[in-house]
Design an enzyme around this catalytic site. Sequence first.
Site, PDB file in Angstrom:
ATOM      1  N   ARG A 235       0.845  -1.193   0.000  1.00 47.91           N
ATOM      2  CA  ARG A 235       0.000   0.000   0.000  1.00 47.91           C
ATOM      3  C   ARG A 235       0.879   1.241   0.000  1.00 47.91           C
ATOM      4  NH1 ARG A 235      -3.559  -2.354  -1.819  1.00 47.91           N
ATOM      5  NH2 ARG A 235      -5.624  -2.774  -1.003  1.00 47.91           N
ATOM      6  N   HIS A 283      -1.411   0.202 -10.065  1.00 47.86           N
ATOM      7  CA  HIS A 283      -2.163  -0.651  -9.127  1.00 47.86           C
ATOM      8  C   HIS A 283      -2.828  -1.832  -9.862  1.00 47.86           C
ATOM      9  CE1 HIS A 283      -4.088  -0.559  -4.904  1.00 47.86           C
ATOM     10  NE2 HIS A 283      -4.087  -1.798  -5.363  1.00 47.86           N
TER      11      HIS A 283
HETATM   12  P1  NAP Z   1      -3.340 -11.103   4.428  1.00 46.57           P
HETATM   13  O1  NAP Z   1      -3.698 -12.482   4.028  1.00 46.57           O
HETATM   14  O2  NAP Z   1      -4.113 -10.403   5.478  1.00 46.57           O
HETATM   15  O3  NAP Z   1      -1.786 -11.155   4.866  1.00 46.57           O
HETATM   16  C1  NAP Z   1      -1.128 -10.076   5.453  1.00 46.57           C
HETATM   17  C2  NAP Z   1       0.256 -10.531   5.901  1.00 46.57           C
HETATM   18  O4  NAP Z   1       0.963  -9.419   6.462  1.00 46.57           O
HETATM   19  C3  NAP Z   1       0.205 -11.618   6.990  1.00 46.57           C
HETATM   20  O5  NAP Z   1       1.227 -12.563   6.793  1.00 46.57           O
HETATM   21  C4  NAP Z   1       0.452 -10.811   8.263  1.00 46.57           C
HETATM   22  O6  NAP Z   1       1.035 -11.551   9.312  1.00 46.57           O
HETATM   23  C5  NAP Z   1       1.433  -9.777   7.759  1.00 46.57           C
HETATM   24  N1  NAP Z   1       1.472  -8.614   8.650  1.00 46.57           N
HETATM   25  C6  NAP Z   1       0.462  -7.741   8.903  1.00 46.57           C
HETATM   26  N2  NAP Z   1       0.879  -6.824   9.810  1.00 46.57           N
HETATM   27  C7  NAP Z   1       2.147  -7.150  10.128  1.00 46.57           C
HETATM   28  C8  NAP Z   1       3.102  -6.596  11.011  1.00 46.57           C
HETATM   29  N3  NAP Z   1       2.841  -5.512  11.753  1.00 46.57           N
HETATM   30  N4  NAP Z   1       4.298  -7.198  11.102  1.00 46.57           N
HETATM   31  C9  NAP Z   1       4.576  -8.286  10.373  1.00 46.57           C
HETATM   32  N5  NAP Z   1       3.721  -8.870   9.506  1.00 46.57           N
HETATM   33  C10 NAP Z   1       2.515  -8.296   9.392  1.00 46.57           C
HETATM   34  O7  NAP Z   1      -3.339 -10.138   3.158  1.00 46.57           O
HETATM   35  P2  NAP Z   1      -3.110 -10.519   1.621  1.00 46.57           P
HETATM   36  O8  NAP Z   1      -4.388 -10.926   0.995  1.00 46.57           O
HETATM   37  O9  NAP Z   1      -1.930 -11.419   1.510  1.00 46.57           O
HETATM   38  O10 NAP Z   1      -2.742  -9.083   1.027  1.00 46.57           O
HETATM   39  C11 NAP Z   1      -1.608  -8.416   1.507  1.00 46.57           C
HETATM   40  C12 NAP Z   1      -1.592  -6.983   1.035  1.00 46.57           C
HETATM   41  O11 NAP Z   1      -1.277  -6.921  -0.360  1.00 46.57           O
HETATM   42  C13 NAP Z   1      -2.925  -6.233   1.119  1.00 46.57           C
HETATM   43  O12 NAP Z   1      -3.210  -5.817   2.419  1.00 46.57           O
HETATM   44  C14 NAP Z   1      -2.636  -5.060   0.211  1.00 46.57           C
HETATM   45  O13 NAP Z   1      -1.905  -4.087   0.931  1.00 46.57           O
HETATM   46  C15 NAP Z   1      -1.739  -5.682  -0.854  1.00 46.57           C
HETATM   47  N6  NAP Z   1      -2.467  -5.922  -2.117  1.00 46.57           N
HETATM   48  C16 NAP Z   1      -2.090  -5.229  -3.219  1.00 46.57           C
HETATM   49  C17 NAP Z   1      -2.735  -5.433  -4.422  1.00 46.57           C
HETATM   50  C18 NAP Z   1      -2.265  -4.745  -5.671  1.00 46.57           C
HETATM   51  O14 NAP Z   1      -2.934  -4.851  -6.699  1.00 46.57           O
HETATM   52  N7  NAP Z   1      -1.118  -4.074  -5.642  1.00 46.57           N
HETATM   53  C19 NAP Z   1      -3.807  -6.337  -4.503  1.00 46.57           C
HETATM   54  C20 NAP Z   1      -4.172  -7.029  -3.358  1.00 46.57           C
HETATM   55  C21 NAP Z   1      -3.499  -6.816  -2.159  1.00 46.57           C
HETATM   56  P3  NAP Z   1       0.215 -12.778  10.005  1.00 46.57           P
HETATM   57  O15 NAP Z   1       0.198 -13.849   8.950  1.00 46.57           O
HETATM   58  O16 NAP Z   1       1.020 -13.140  11.168  1.00 46.57           O
HETATM   59  O17 NAP Z   1      -1.165 -12.254  10.313  1.00 46.57           O
END
Ligand code: NAP
Length: 320
Positions: A235, A283
């Site tokens: 993000r 994005h």
């Molecule tokens: P998710 O399943 O919620 O995974 C988030 C990961 O980040 C988890 O492994 C979590 O740890 C870790 N995390 C969160 N806060 C943390 C912290 N303070 N310290 C260390 N690790 C932390 O989300 P996702 O579906 O994989 O998506 C991840 C992100 O990708 C989204 O939130 C968004 O920002 C980005 N995204 C971008 C696009 C794009 O088109 N560019 C599209 C979709 C998503 P835990 O496993 O321990 O909870």
Amino acid sequence: MAAGHEAKRVLVVKSGGEAAVAEWRRHFQAVAPHIDVHWWDDASVSPERVDYALVWEPEPGRLAAMPNLRATLSSAAGVEHITADPAWPRHLPLLRAATPEASQRMSEYVCMAVLALLRDLKRMVRQQAVHRWDMFTTERAATDTCVGILGLGAMGAHTAQMVRGLGFEVIGWSRSRKALDGIECHAGDDELPAFFERCDVLVCLLPATPETEGILSAKTFALLPKGAGLVHVGRGSHLRYDDLAAALDASHLCGAFIDVFEEEPLRSDHPAWAHDKIFVTPHVGAMASRRARAVFFATQIAKFERGETPDGLYEPARGY
Ligand code: NAP
């Protein structure tokens, strides 16, 4: 999926504009014909009748005015566009679009970006622009290169395995420790400095939370090995752009892909567009098709109505 005996449900949609409603309806109809899909501003649907709302940037207060709403569905992976509404119904489940298709697409994007940094695609693009034939080879192969992934959630874990499949060494970092086949998993703030020191390419796949804000800054970049690359698909709030530009200009970092910005669309006079070591992408990392998202949400609604925990559930206390 639907056996035809489910109670009728009303789903209003605000994602892709009114023109997209017919497509949403068709995809829901195919898997959950008991769900009636309507445009968000359909005057024939009173707020009392709405069971579910599938939204992108709902106008503040609108969700709170639906007294029988059962859950809010975010049409994207992030939820900031909903939680920014001070009146969003936080007592109800909020689900993120966490489809396998989006994880697949994100993994493809990251593989593309990591390989482009490894092989110096920017240099090839520059050469072609001036019709210059200049054979070159880059220093190392994937097998000599360590890719570090911040965030090992749905996207990060899938991406880690695909990048590993290309021959890279892959390490990852998350809040809670993971066990992923062939991936060295780190966890928690204490392990972060040592993690950064290993990353020849750093990939950010974290959610936007107060803890992760500004995680890609001068302090971080200084810890990365000289010549490291960055793939930022998390993000906009994660990245301090001026710090990145300084690290690139000093040749401490070799290049970057940036897919997400604090202000989107990125303004046309933003310096990132013209930086010769940066690829700007709008994005596009991982948007899933409407079909995949309709299948995902129909499945999660069914789970939720059976009393099971749906996938992609946002947890307000942890912020993602
Ligand atoms: P998710 O399943 O919620 O995974 C988030 C990961 O980040 C988890 O492994 C979590 O740890 C870790 N995390 C969160 N806060 C943390 C912290 N303070 N310290 C260390 N690790 C932390 O989300 P996702 O579906 O994989 O998506 C991840 C992100 O990708 C989204 O939130 C968004 O920002 C980005 N995204 C971008 C696009 C794009 O088109 N560019 C599209 C979709 C998503 P835990 O496993 O321990 O909870």
